[in-house]
Design a protein around this motif. Structure first.
Motif, PDB file in Angstrom:
ATOM      1  N   GLN A 158       0.822  -1.205   0.000  1.00  0.00           N
ATOM      2  CA  GLN A 158       0.000   0.000   0.000  1.00  0.00           C
ATOM      3  C   GLN A 158       0.860   1.260   0.000  1.00  0.00           C
ATOM      4  O   GLN A 158       0.591   2.223  -0.726  1.00  0.00           O
ATOM      5  CB  GLN A 158      -0.926   0.022   1.225  1.00  0.00           C
ATOM      6  N   PHE A 159       1.923   1.238   0.820  1.00  0.00           N
ATOM      7  CA  PHE A 159       2.769   2.424   0.928  1.00  0.00           C
ATOM      8  C   PHE A 159       3.505   2.696  -0.388  1.00  0.00           C
ATOM      9  O   PHE A 159       3.653   3.844  -0.808  1.00  0.00           O
ATOM     10  CB  PHE A 159       3.761   2.258   2.078  1.00  0.00           C
ATOM     11  N   LEU A 160       3.967   1.635  -1.040  1.00  0.00           N
ATOM     12  CA  LEU A 160       4.636   1.802  -2.334  1.00  0.00           C
ATOM     13  C   LEU A 160       3.662   2.317  -3.391  1.00  0.00           C
ATOM     14  O   LEU A 160       4.019   3.150  -4.234  1.00  0.00           O
ATOM     15  CB  LEU A 160       5.242   0.473  -2.777  1.00  0.00           C
ATOM     16  N   GLY A 161       2.432   1.810  -3.348  1.00  0.00           N
ATOM     17  CA  GLY A 161       1.428   2.275  -4.302  1.00  0.00           C
ATOM     18  C   GLY A 161       1.159   3.761  -4.165  1.00  0.00           C
ATOM     19  O   GLY A 161       1.079   4.487  -5.166  1.00  0.00           O
ATOM     20  N   TRP A 162       1.046   4.223  -2.923  1.00  0.00           N
ATOM     21  CA  TRP A 162       0.798   5.658  -2.714  1.00  0.00           C
ATOM     22  C   TRP A 162       2.023   6.492  -3.088  1.00  0.00           C
ATOM     23  O   TRP A 162       1.883   7.634  -3.558  1.00  0.00           O
ATOM     24  CB  TRP A 162       0.374   5.920  -1.275  1.00  0.00           C
ATOM     25  N   GLN A 163       3.206   5.943  -2.912  1.00  0.00           N
ATOM     26  CA  GLN A 163       4.392   6.678  -3.353  1.00  0.00           C
ATOM     27  C   GLN A 163       4.446   6.771  -4.877  1.00  0.00           C
ATOM     28  O   GLN A 163       4.931   7.765  -5.431  1.00  0.00           O
ATOM     29  CB  GLN A 163       5.658   6.026  -2.797  1.00  0.00           C
ATOM     30  N   ALA A 164       3.917   5.755  -5.561  1.00  0.00           N
ATOM     31  CA  ALA A 164       3.804   5.836  -7.019  1.00  0.00           C
ATOM     32  C   ALA A 164       2.830   6.946  -7.408  1.00  0.00           C
ATOM     33  O   ALA A 164       3.046   7.664  -8.399  1.00  0.00           O
ATOM     34  CB  ALA A 164       3.338   4.494  -7.592  1.00  0.00           C
ATOM     35  N   GLN A 165       1.755   7.105  -6.630  1.00  0.00           N
ATOM     36  CA  GLN A 165       0.805   8.185  -6.888  1.00  0.00           C
ATOM     37  C   GLN A 165       1.470   9.543  -6.697  1.00  0.00           C
ATOM     38  O   GLN A 165       1.212  10.492  -7.450  1.00  0.00           O
ATOM     39  CB  GLN A 165      -0.394   8.061  -5.946  1.00  0.00           C
ATOM     40  N   ILE A 166       2.336   9.650  -5.708  1.00  0.00           N
ATOM     41  CA  ILE A 166       3.080  10.894  -5.501  1.00  0.00           C
ATOM     42  C   ILE A 166       3.951  11.203  -6.724  1.00  0.00           C
ATOM     43  O   ILE A 166       4.037  12.355  -7.172  1.00  0.00           O
ATOM     44  CB  ILE A 166       3.946  10.790  -4.224  1.00  0.00           C
ATOM     45  N   ALA A 167       4.580  10.176  -7.277  1.00  0.00           N
ATOM     46  CA  ALA A 167       5.409  10.374  -8.473  1.00  0.00           C
ATOM     47  C   ALA A 167       4.567  10.887  -9.638  1.00  0.00           C
ATOM     48  O   ALA A 167       5.007  11.756 -10.409  1.00  0.00           O
ATOM     49  CB  ALA A 167       6.106   9.068  -8.855  1.00  0.00           C
ATOM     50  N   VAL A 168       3.356  10.363  -9.775  1.00  0.00           N
ATOM     51  CA  VAL A 168       2.444  10.818 -10.839  1.00  0.00           C
ATOM     52  C   VAL A 168       2.148  12.306 -10.684  1.00  0.00           C
ATOM     53  O   VAL A 168       2.236  13.088 -11.644  1.00  0.00           O
ATOM     54  CB  VAL A 168       1.132  10.006 -10.809  1.00  0.00           C
ATOM     55  N   ILE A 169       1.792  12.711  -9.466  1.00  0.00           N
ATOM     56  CA  ILE A 169       1.458  14.117  -9.227  1.00  0.00           C
ATOM     57  C   ILE A 169       2.671  15.005  -9.457  1.00  0.00           C
ATOM     58  O   ILE A 169       2.567  16.086 -10.057  1.00  0.00           O
ATOM     59  CB  ILE A 169       0.895  14.293  -7.806  1.00  0.00           C
ATOM     60  N   ASN A 200      -4.989  -6.392  -3.985  1.00  0.00           N
ATOM     61  CA  ASN A 200      -5.427  -5.269  -3.170  1.00  0.00           C
ATOM     62  C   ASN A 200      -5.860  -4.153  -4.112  1.00  0.00           C
ATOM     63  O   ASN A 200      -5.066  -3.690  -4.929  1.00  0.00           O
ATOM     64  CB  ASN A 200      -4.279  -4.801  -2.257  1.00  0.00           C
ATOM     65  N   SER A 201      -7.116  -3.725  -4.025  1.00  0.00           N
ATOM     66  CA  SER A 201      -7.627  -2.768  -5.008  1.00  0.00           C
ATOM     67  C   SER A 201      -6.973  -1.400  -4.880  1.00  0.00           C
ATOM     68  O   SER A 201      -6.875  -0.661  -5.865  1.00  0.00           O
ATOM     69  CB  SER A 201      -9.151  -2.638  -4.889  1.00  0.00           C
ATOM     70  N   VAL A 202      -6.528  -1.034  -3.679  1.00  0.00           N
ATOM     71  CA  VAL A 202      -5.820   0.242  -3.523  1.00  0.00           C
ATOM     72  C   VAL A 202      -4.491   0.184  -4.267  1.00  0.00           C
ATOM     73  O   VAL A 202      -4.114   1.114  -4.993  1.00  0.00           O
ATOM     74  CB  VAL A 202      -5.596   0.565  -2.033  1.00  0.00           C
ATOM     75  N   VAL A 203      -3.771  -0.919  -4.105  1.00  0.00           N
ATOM     76  CA  VAL A 203      -2.501  -1.109  -4.815  1.00  0.00           C
ATOM     77  C   VAL A 203      -2.732  -1.116  -6.320  1.00  0.00           C
ATOM     78  O   VAL A 203      -2.029  -0.443  -7.088  1.00  0.00           O
ATOM     79  CB  VAL A 203      -1.834  -2.424  -4.370  1.00  0.00           C
ATOM     80  N   LEU A 204      -3.730  -1.872  -6.768  1.00  0.00           N
ATOM     81  CA  LEU A 204      -4.027  -1.961  -8.198  1.00  0.00           C
ATOM     82  C   LEU A 204      -4.425  -0.605  -8.775  1.00  0.00           C
ATOM     83  O   LEU A 204      -4.030  -0.248  -9.890  1.00  0.00           O
ATOM     84  CB  LEU A 204      -5.145  -2.976  -8.433  1.00  0.00           C
TER      85      LEU A 204
END
Length: 375
Positions: A158-169, A200-204
């Protein structure tokens, strides 16, 4: 703890399972369905029961209670519709499950001084996610540090997924001086997140967004991930957001609009409502439904006064409609929110994040020449 009051009816059991899945997707969290569990470590008790509603029709009643403070945290009552017992749960039930998760995350993050390296993952995410969606570089950097400092093997996906979202922004908002490195880091984070928890749908969802947006609109890159996210957890508005995002870039406007509407309904009355209203605005804009787009974008902007993306599209829409008073008001807001903002940058920079308006040829000087340039 989940407590089912009213027996083991299929509806109650199915709904309890749905809530358990939604809560667990926020990170490693101990859940129990044993009503006699009196653990002093219990943070919240959630009671799910069937009651008599309007005209004696069955209704579902949910109550979240903090046993340590003897405080009711949240409650909701809604009709127990037949759709809740089918293979496709009623969207109202899905929405309530997400509302519960959102409220518990918010409440625990605010009421417990547990943010730190030993905090449980849902509390870390409860503090980090608002900072991510602030679209402010300092806040996002703080969120990235929080996620990094609290990461361990149990919550890494989950934490890695949200860090990927940070990279997108960071890439889209041009917060990085090294865009190529930002793209590679974001794709790496997304891939590692999926490797660690592909169900995990949040990760996906976060990985799908990263694949699509880091590839500058390559819909095929995240299509399968977004579809799987919806299938894994249809109660997650971020999954429907990701699915709508893929559809927008694939040119499937009806699919995008339909999915964005679902995300908007699921996120209603939660902190993510502004985010999903923004996506609904983009999907409607892409479909040519300017009335719906304007309404959704205005709602998003109203709910998030510091959120810049909907204001960009509203500036383009108001100028195109020759509503110069509103356009000038939005222009003033963007100048305050975006350091160095200028109409020249807005109209002429191909990397400025308003690509859907550029596709519709709405960014030409004749649309803006009658605006009073402020500042």
């Amino acid at each position: 703890m989940l407590d089912q009051s009213g027996g083991q009816s299929p509806l109650l059991q199915s709904f309890a399972d749905m809530i358990s899945r939604v809560l667990r997707e926020q990170g490693e969290l101990e859940l129990t369905e044993h009503v006699d569990d009196n653990s002093v470590d219990r943070l919240v008790t959630v009671t799910i029961g069937l009651i008599s509603g309007t005209e004696n029709a069955p209704a579902l009643r949910l109550v979240a209670h903090d046993p340590n403070l003897n405080r009711q945290v949240w409650s909701r009552t809604l009709p127990a519709s037949p759709g809740g017992q089918s293979d496709q749960p009623d969207i109202a039930l899905l929405g309530v499950a997400f509302q519960l998760q959102s409220e518990l995350t918010r409440y625990l993050a605010q009421s417990r001084n547990l943010i730190g390296t030993d905090a449980c993952p849902p509390l870390v995410l409860g503090a980090a996610i608002p900072r991510i969606f602030s679209f402010q570089p300092e806040e996002m950097n703080q969120a990235a540090h929080m996620l990094s400092d609290a990461m361990d093997s149990k919550n890494a996906a989950q934490f890695l997924g949200w860090q990927a979202q940070i990279a997108v922004i960071n890439l889209i908002e041009q917060f990085t001086d090294a865009p190529e490195a930002c793209v590679e880091r974001g794709k790496m984070l997304a891939a590692k997140a999926i490797e660690m928890d592909p169900m995990n749908s949040v990760v996906l969802s976060t990985a799908a967004n990263a694949q699509v947006l880091l590839e500058r609109g390559n819909a095929a890159a995240g299509a399968d991930l977004a579809k799987l996210a919806v299938k894994v957890n249809p109660a997650n508005p971020l999954a429907w957001w990701a699915f709508a995002n893929v559809a927008i870039y694939a040119g499937k406007t009806e699919d995008a609009l339909r999915s964005a509407r679902v995300a908007s309904r699921l996120a209603a009355r939660t902190p993510l409502q502004f985010w999903c209203e923004f996506q609904l605005g983009l999907a409607a804009f892409k479909a040519g439904d300017i009335v719906t787009a304007k309404r959704a974008l205005e709602t998003s902007a109203c709910l998030a006064p510091q959120f810049r993306p909907p204001r960009r599209y509203l500036l383009a829409i108001y100028a195109d409609l020759r509503d110069f008073e509103k356009a000038e008001s939005i222009l003033a807001q963007l100048k305050e929110l975006e350091p160095g903002f200028s109409l020249d940058h807005f109209v002429n920079d191909p990397l400025y994040p308003i690509s859907l308006a550029r596709e519709k040829n709405m960014l030409t000087w004749d649309k803006f020449q009658d605006l009073k340039i402020i500042g």
